[in-house]
Enzyme design. Structure first.
Site, PDB file in Angstrom:
ATOM      1  N   THR A  16       0.814  -1.219   0.000  1.00  0.00           N
ATOM      2  CA  THR A  16       0.000   0.000   0.000  1.00  0.00           C
ATOM      3  C   THR A  16       0.849   1.272   0.000  1.00  0.00           C
ATOM      4  O   THR A  16       0.416   2.295  -0.491  1.00  0.00           O
ATOM      5  CB  THR A  16      -0.915   0.056   1.251  1.00  0.00           C
ATOM      6  OG1 THR A  16      -0.179  -0.424   2.361  1.00  0.00           O
ATOM      7  CG2 THR A  16      -2.158  -0.769   1.092  1.00  0.00           C
ATOM      8  N   ARG A  73       8.542  -1.810   1.759  1.00  0.00           N
ATOM      9  CA  ARG A  73       9.144  -1.648   3.089  1.00  0.00           C
ATOM     10  C   ARG A  73       9.832  -2.929   3.479  1.00  0.00           C
ATOM     11  O   ARG A  73       9.256  -4.012   3.358  1.00  0.00           O
ATOM     12  CB  ARG A  73       8.073  -1.338   4.130  1.00  0.00           C
ATOM     13  CG  ARG A  73       7.669   0.085   4.082  1.00  0.00           C
ATOM     14  CD  ARG A  73       6.764   0.414   5.220  1.00  0.00           C
ATOM     15  NE  ARG A  73       5.962   1.542   4.815  1.00  0.00           N
ATOM     16  CZ  ARG A  73       4.903   1.970   5.453  1.00  0.00           C
ATOM     17  NH1 ARG A  73       4.507   1.350   6.546  1.00  0.00           N
ATOM     18  NH2 ARG A  73       4.231   3.002   5.023  1.00  0.00           N
ATOM     19  N   SER A 111       7.690   5.196   6.814  1.00  0.00           N
ATOM     20  CA  SER A 111       6.637   5.869   7.574  1.00  0.00           C
ATOM     21  C   SER A 111       6.888   5.806   9.074  1.00  0.00           C
ATOM     22  O   SER A 111       7.907   6.265   9.554  1.00  0.00           O
ATOM     23  CB  SER A 111       5.284   5.275   7.200  1.00  0.00           C
ATOM     24  OG  SER A 111       4.256   6.030   7.771  1.00  0.00           O
ATOM     25  N   HIS A 112       5.971   5.180   9.805  1.00  0.00           N
ATOM     26  CA  HIS A 112       6.032   5.160  11.259  1.00  0.00           C
ATOM     27  C   HIS A 112       6.830   3.968  11.782  1.00  0.00           C
ATOM     28  O   HIS A 112       6.954   3.801  12.986  1.00  0.00           O
ATOM     29  CB  HIS A 112       4.607   5.091  11.808  1.00  0.00           C
ATOM     30  CG  HIS A 112       3.828   4.004  11.130  1.00  0.00           C
ATOM     31  ND1 HIS A 112       3.345   4.157   9.840  1.00  0.00           N
ATOM     32  CD2 HIS A 112       3.530   2.754  11.510  1.00  0.00           C
ATOM     33  CE1 HIS A 112       2.754   3.032   9.476  1.00  0.00           C
ATOM     34  NE2 HIS A 112       2.853   2.161  10.462  1.00  0.00           N
ATOM     35  N   LYS A 117       9.107   4.509  -2.046  1.00  0.00           N
ATOM     36  CA  LYS A 117       7.914   4.457  -2.885  1.00  0.00           C
ATOM     37  C   LYS A 117       7.992   5.463  -4.012  1.00  0.00           C
ATOM     38  O   LYS A 117       8.653   6.503  -3.907  1.00  0.00           O
ATOM     39  CB  LYS A 117       6.643   4.646  -2.064  1.00  0.00           C
ATOM     40  CG  LYS A 117       6.403   6.037  -1.575  1.00  0.00           C
ATOM     41  CD  LYS A 117       5.012   6.096  -0.956  1.00  0.00           C
ATOM     42  CE  LYS A 117       4.822   7.403  -0.229  1.00  0.00           C
ATOM     43  NZ  LYS A 117       3.481   7.555   0.306  1.00  0.00           N
ATOM     44  N   ASP A 163       4.262  11.559  12.381  1.00  0.00           N
ATOM     45  CA  ASP A 163       5.029  10.310  12.321  1.00  0.00           C
ATOM     46  C   ASP A 163       6.351  10.473  11.571  1.00  0.00           C
ATOM     47  O   ASP A 163       6.751  11.584  11.223  1.00  0.00           O
ATOM     48  CB  ASP A 163       4.190   9.202  11.681  1.00  0.00           C
ATOM     49  CG  ASP A 163       4.035   9.384  10.186  1.00  0.00           C
ATOM     50  OD1 ASP A 163       4.028  10.544   9.739  1.00  0.00           O
ATOM     51  OD2 ASP A 163       3.942   8.378   9.453  1.00  0.00           O
ATOM     52  N   ASP A 187       7.500  10.110   8.529  1.00  0.00           N
ATOM     53  CA  ASP A 187       7.591  10.858   7.277  1.00  0.00           C
ATOM     54  C   ASP A 187       6.600  12.012   7.198  1.00  0.00           C
ATOM     55  O   ASP A 187       6.427  12.612   6.128  1.00  0.00           O
ATOM     56  CB  ASP A 187       7.416   9.919   6.079  1.00  0.00           C
ATOM     57  CG  ASP A 187       6.059   9.244   6.078  1.00  0.00           C
ATOM     58  OD1 ASP A 187       5.498   9.038   7.170  1.00  0.00           O
ATOM     59  OD2 ASP A 187       5.547   8.931   4.992  1.00  0.00           O
ATOM     60  N   ASP A 207       3.241  12.298   7.462  1.00  0.00           N
ATOM     61  CA  ASP A 207       1.900  12.294   6.872  1.00  0.00           C
ATOM     62  C   ASP A 207       0.801  11.958   7.878  1.00  0.00           C
ATOM     63  O   ASP A 207      -0.368  12.176   7.610  1.00  0.00           O
ATOM     64  CB  ASP A 207       1.825  11.375   5.631  1.00  0.00           C
ATOM     65  CG  ASP A 207       2.242   9.949   5.916  1.00  0.00           C
ATOM     66  OD1 ASP A 207       2.624   9.653   7.066  1.00  0.00           O
ATOM     67  OD2 ASP A 207       2.203   9.134   4.972  1.00  0.00           O
ATOM     68  N   ARG A 208       1.180  11.432   9.050  1.00  0.00           N
ATOM     69  CA  ARG A 208       0.145  11.128  10.048  1.00  0.00           C
ATOM     70  C   ARG A 208       0.046  12.231  11.084  1.00  0.00           C
ATOM     71  O   ARG A 208       0.984  13.014  11.256  1.00  0.00           O
ATOM     72  CB  ARG A 208       0.484   9.822  10.778  1.00  0.00           C
ATOM     73  CG  ARG A 208       0.466   8.630   9.877  1.00  0.00           C
ATOM     74  CD  ARG A 208       0.637   7.349  10.670  1.00  0.00           C
ATOM     75  NE  ARG A 208       0.413   6.213   9.795  1.00  0.00           N
ATOM     76  CZ  ARG A 208       0.184   4.979  10.198  1.00  0.00           C
ATOM     77  NH1 ARG A 208       0.171   4.714  11.491  1.00  0.00           N
ATOM     78  NH2 ARG A 208      -0.014   4.010   9.338  1.00  0.00           N
ATOM     79  N   THR A 242      -8.462   0.527   2.646  1.00  0.00           N
ATOM     80  CA  THR A 242      -7.342   1.089   3.389  1.00  0.00           C
ATOM     81  C   THR A 242      -6.198   1.456   2.455  1.00  0.00           C
ATOM     82  O   THR A 242      -5.880   0.699   1.539  1.00  0.00           O
ATOM     83  CB  THR A 242      -6.870   0.040   4.418  1.00  0.00           C
ATOM     84  OG1 THR A 242      -7.927  -0.166   5.347  1.00  0.00           O
ATOM     85  CG2 THR A 242      -5.623   0.486   5.149  1.00  0.00           C
ATOM     86  N   GLU A 278      -8.550   5.966   9.799  1.00  0.00           N
ATOM     87  CA  GLU A 278      -8.500   5.800  11.255  1.00  0.00           C
ATOM     88  C   GLU A 278      -7.066   5.696  11.771  1.00  0.00           C
ATOM     89  O   GLU A 278      -6.810   5.868  12.945  1.00  0.00           O
ATOM     90  CB  GLU A 278      -9.306   4.574  11.688  1.00  0.00           C
ATOM     91  CG  GLU A 278      -8.990   3.270  10.940  1.00  0.00           C
ATOM     92  CD  GLU A 278      -7.613   2.734  11.145  1.00  0.00           C
ATOM     93  OE1 GLU A 278      -7.149   2.766  12.283  1.00  0.00           O
ATOM     94  OE2 GLU A 278      -7.003   2.286  10.156  1.00  0.00           O
ATOM     95  N   SER A 279      -6.132   5.389  10.866  1.00  0.00           N
ATOM     96  CA  SER A 279      -4.738   5.219  11.255  1.00  0.00           C
ATOM     97  C   SER A 279      -4.007   6.561  11.322  1.00  0.00           C
ATOM     98  O   SER A 279      -2.839   6.647  10.982  1.00  0.00           O
ATOM     99  CB  SER A 279      -4.053   4.301  10.257  1.00  0.00           C
ATOM    100  OG  SER A 279      -4.242   4.791   8.939  1.00  0.00           O
ATOM    101  N   LYS A 281      -1.662  12.057   2.619  1.00  0.00           N
ATOM    102  CA  LYS A 281      -2.163  12.583   3.876  1.00  0.00           C
ATOM    103  C   LYS A 281      -1.107  13.525   4.430  1.00  0.00           C
ATOM    104  O   LYS A 281       0.059  13.451   4.054  1.00  0.00           O
ATOM    105  CB  LYS A 281      -2.510  11.468   4.837  1.00  0.00           C
ATOM    106  CG  LYS A 281      -1.402  10.491   5.108  1.00  0.00           C
ATOM    107  CD  LYS A 281      -1.953   9.264   5.831  1.00  0.00           C
ATOM    108  CE  LYS A 281      -0.872   8.237   6.049  1.00  0.00           C
ATOM    109  NZ  LYS A 281      -1.213   6.932   5.501  1.00  0.00           N
TER     110      LYS A 281
HETATM  111  C1  G1P Z   1      -1.408   1.131   7.640  1.00  0.00           C
HETATM  112  C2  G1P Z   1      -2.725   1.797   7.955  1.00  0.00           C
HETATM  113  C3  G1P Z   1      -3.317   2.398   6.712  1.00  0.00           C
HETATM  114  C4  G1P Z   1      -2.308   3.350   6.077  1.00  0.00           C
HETATM  115  C5  G1P Z   1      -0.986   2.644   5.859  1.00  0.00           C
HETATM  116  C6  G1P Z   1       0.082   3.609   5.379  1.00  0.00           C
HETATM  117  O1  G1P Z   1      -1.609   0.081   6.720  1.00  0.00           O
HETATM  118  O2  G1P Z   1      -3.633   0.903   8.541  1.00  0.00           O
HETATM  119  O3  G1P Z   1      -4.509   3.074   7.037  1.00  0.00           O
HETATM  120  O4  G1P Z   1      -2.789   3.842   4.857  1.00  0.00           O
HETATM  121  O5  G1P Z   1      -0.535   2.068   7.084  1.00  0.00           O
HETATM  122  O6  G1P Z   1       0.323   4.624   6.303  1.00  0.00           O
HETATM  123  P1  G1P Z   1      -1.739  -1.448   7.156  1.00  0.00           P
HETATM  124  O7  G1P Z   1      -0.508  -1.783   7.965  1.00  0.00           O
HETATM  125  O8  G1P Z   1      -2.970  -1.535   8.003  1.00  0.00           O
HETATM  126  O9  G1P Z   1      -1.852  -2.203   5.881  1.00  0.00           O
HETATM  127 ZN    ZN Z   2       3.702   7.996   7.424  1.00  0.00          ZN
END
Ligand code: G1P
Ligand code: ZN
Length: 543
Positions: free
Chosen positions: A18, A22, A113-114, A126, A277, A279, A281-282, A344, A364-365, A376
């Site tokens: 997504t 990673r 990311s996080h 990415k 977070d 990078d 975006d959160r 998602t 929601e994340s 985001k």
């Molecule tokens: C998680 C979050 C999802 C978000 C993604 C990237 O993905 O649940 O909402 O878009 O990180 O930040 P997941 O690990 O659930 O596939």
């Molecule tokens: Zn991120």
């Protein structure tokens, strides 16, 4: 300068998910791993001849080395110009803003990311498309296909560029333009928000604390919140990006941003707290004594966005990922605008934003954003909240109470079981998937299943269909649960259980969310027996 073609063979496991690819940092550092993936991207997008790219990352371990390699490969593949953030820094939303403002042929963002960073942490990469957003599935699949047939990658042998110096440098025939990572992003923010009103709010004594978690938003938050909006020095905490994020887990939630949340729940709490977070975006929003769930935050922002200049004309629609609570739908219904439910992952919002069908999006994340970029955007959400407070002059707690009085409250929590056995996790979801058709009408822990499905999404813009996006159980008692396996973890499997229950009785709106959700939690356990089956007593993270 000579282009060297290095013979290589396909490398296992280069399937972008997504949010790109990673992996553990050590995997990315293995000879040829990064190079193979980068070459697969370049080939899958039709080559780089005469193209321009945006390039930057969240500053984690291996960021600068990877950037030097990518620059040499871009030059070897015929790119004419690459815009790189100074010292290799670009937050994800800032990279999206640069791609759009400078109209580059997409960009590469280096981040996991996080996920924790460092030599023993994670790394990621990415590709974002020229519209500024994450590559859609058609592109990530083309990248993956290419990675399976790659026989060589191209690179030039030359000196590294000096990433600390803003301005143009030549790398063979390619121009490397080192840019201020904040400038373009800050310009976009000035165009959306009433900076004078926020300055006046802060000057009136409104105190805030922003936790950058030693990740990429430090320089952005310091320049904007302290530099432009007049928040006192020290309002931004953990503001220096570190290669290992100071050993922390840069995910802005009550578990990993505990220091900030503890402060916000104490007697010394400032008026407003927020975190972002790895990078950038959160976002997490916390008022004095009040944690705002990301689902509620999206709803409040949708209901109040018109108070900020960039949204004064109203919203075209609101989009949320399927597991995000339905609070935003209630706002959309009242505003008479469209509400969309997507799988998602931010990439599903891209088409809706491009087509002007949605203005605000959220997950929601802890992800919220708008049509200003195609990612985001953590700091954007913070600034929109501040703009709303600057106009309403109410506390976060009062804004939340008023919102729930008007729309009702969607109690919400996500339970994550991390690093569990992959087979056990797949057995739980596989069995539930098979049982979905027989569940409606059955009662579990006092709740009746009204509907059950495996979420599939048909994109209203391009008609593409995405199946298998989460097991969804709706209960007749105004409650819902969703189970899905994470697509971003790097070790074992992560099972996410999303829980929600709607409450419109004003006397029941101040419950502890875990208590309010106890019947839903019990129903999930009764249906799946998952805690026994994966051998865990409790989730690792509750958000
Ligand atoms: C998680 C979050 C999802 C978000 C993604 C990237 O993905 O649940 O909402 O878009 O990180 O930040 P997941 O690990 O659930 O596939
Ligand atoms: Zn991120």
């Amino acid at each position: 300068m000579d282009v060297i073609s290095v013979a290589t063979s396909p490398i296992e496991g280069q399937k972008p998910g997504t949010s790109g690819l990673r992996k553990q940092t050590r995997v990315f550092m293995e000879p040829g791993f990064l190079e193979n993936f980068v070459q697969s991207i370049f080939d899958a997008v039709g080559g780089l001849q005469d193209k321009t790219l945006t390039l930057g990352g969240d500053g984690r371990y291996f960021n600068k080395r990877a950037i030097q390699t990518i620059l040499k490969m871009a030059a070897a593949n015929g790119a004419v110009r690459v815009l790189v953030g100074q010292n290799g820094i670009l937050s994800t939303p800032a990279a999206s803003a640069v791609i759009r403002a400078r109209k580059t042929d997409g960009g590469l963002i280096l981040s996991a990311s996080h996920n924790p960073g460092g030599a023993d942490g994670d790394f990621g990469l990415k590709y974002n498309i020229p519209a500024g957003g994450p590559a859609p599935e058609s592109v990530t699949e083309a990248i993956h296909r290419r990675s399976l047939e790659l026989t060589e990658y191209r690179i030039i042998e030359t000196d590294d560029v000096d990433l600390s110096l803003c301005g143009e440098q030549q790398m063979d025939r390619m121009t490397v333009e080192v840019i201020d990572p904040v400038a373009i992003y800050a310009e976009v923010m000035r165009g959306l928000f009433d900076f004078d009103a926020i300055c006046a709010l802060i000057a009136s004594g409104f105190a805030l604390r922003f936790d950058a978690m030693h990740a990429v938003t430090g320089p952005y938050a310091t320049a904007i919140l302290e530099g432009e909006l007049g928040a006192p020095v020290g309002s931004v905490m953990n503001g220096t990006p570190l290669p290992d994020f100071g050993g922390g887990h840069p995910d802005p939630n009550p578990v990993y941003a505990k220091e900030l949340v503890d402060l916000m729940m104490s007697a010394e709490a400032p008026d407003f707290g927020a975190a972002s977070d790895g990078d950038g975006d959160r976002n997490m929003i916390v008022g004095r004594g009040t944690y705002v769930t990301p689902s509620d935050s999206l709803a409040v922002l949708a209901a109040n966005a018109h108070l900020a200049p960039g949204y004064k004309g109203g919203l075209s629609g609101v989009a949320r990922s399927m597991p995000t609570s339905r609070a935003a739908d209630r706002v959309a219904a009242k505003l008479g605008i469209a509400a969309f439910e997507t799988p998602t992952g931010w990439k599903f919002f891209g088409n809706l934003l491009d087509a002007g069908k949605a203005t605000l999006c959220g997950e929601e994340s802890a992800g919220t954003g708008s049509d200003h970029v195609r990612e985001k955007d953590g700091l954007w959400a913070v600034l929109l909240w501040l703009n709303i407070i600057a106009v309403r002059r109410e506390s976060v707690a009062d804004i939340m109470k008023a919102h729930w009085r008007e729309y009702g409250r969607d109690y919400y929590s996500r339970h994550d079981y991390e690093g569990i056995d992959k087979e056990a996790a797949e057995a739980v979801t596989g069995e539930l998937r098979r049982r979905l058709p027989e569940l409606p009408g059955q009662r579990f822990a006092g709740l009746t299943v009204a509907a059950a499905d495996d979420f599939a999404y048909e994109d209203p813009v391009d008609g593409s269909i995405s199946r298998g996006q989460g097991l969804r159980l709706v209960f007749a008692e105004n409650a819902r649960t969703v189970l899905r396996l994470s697509g971003t973890g790097t070790v074992g499997a992560t099972l996410r259980v999303y829980l929600e229950r709607f409450e419109d009785d004003p006397a029941q709106m101040a419950l502890d969310p875990q208590e309010a959700l106890a019947p839903v939690i019990a129903a999930v356990e009764e249906i799946t027996g998952l805690r026994t089956r994966i051998g865990r007593d409790a989730p690792d993270v509750r958000t």
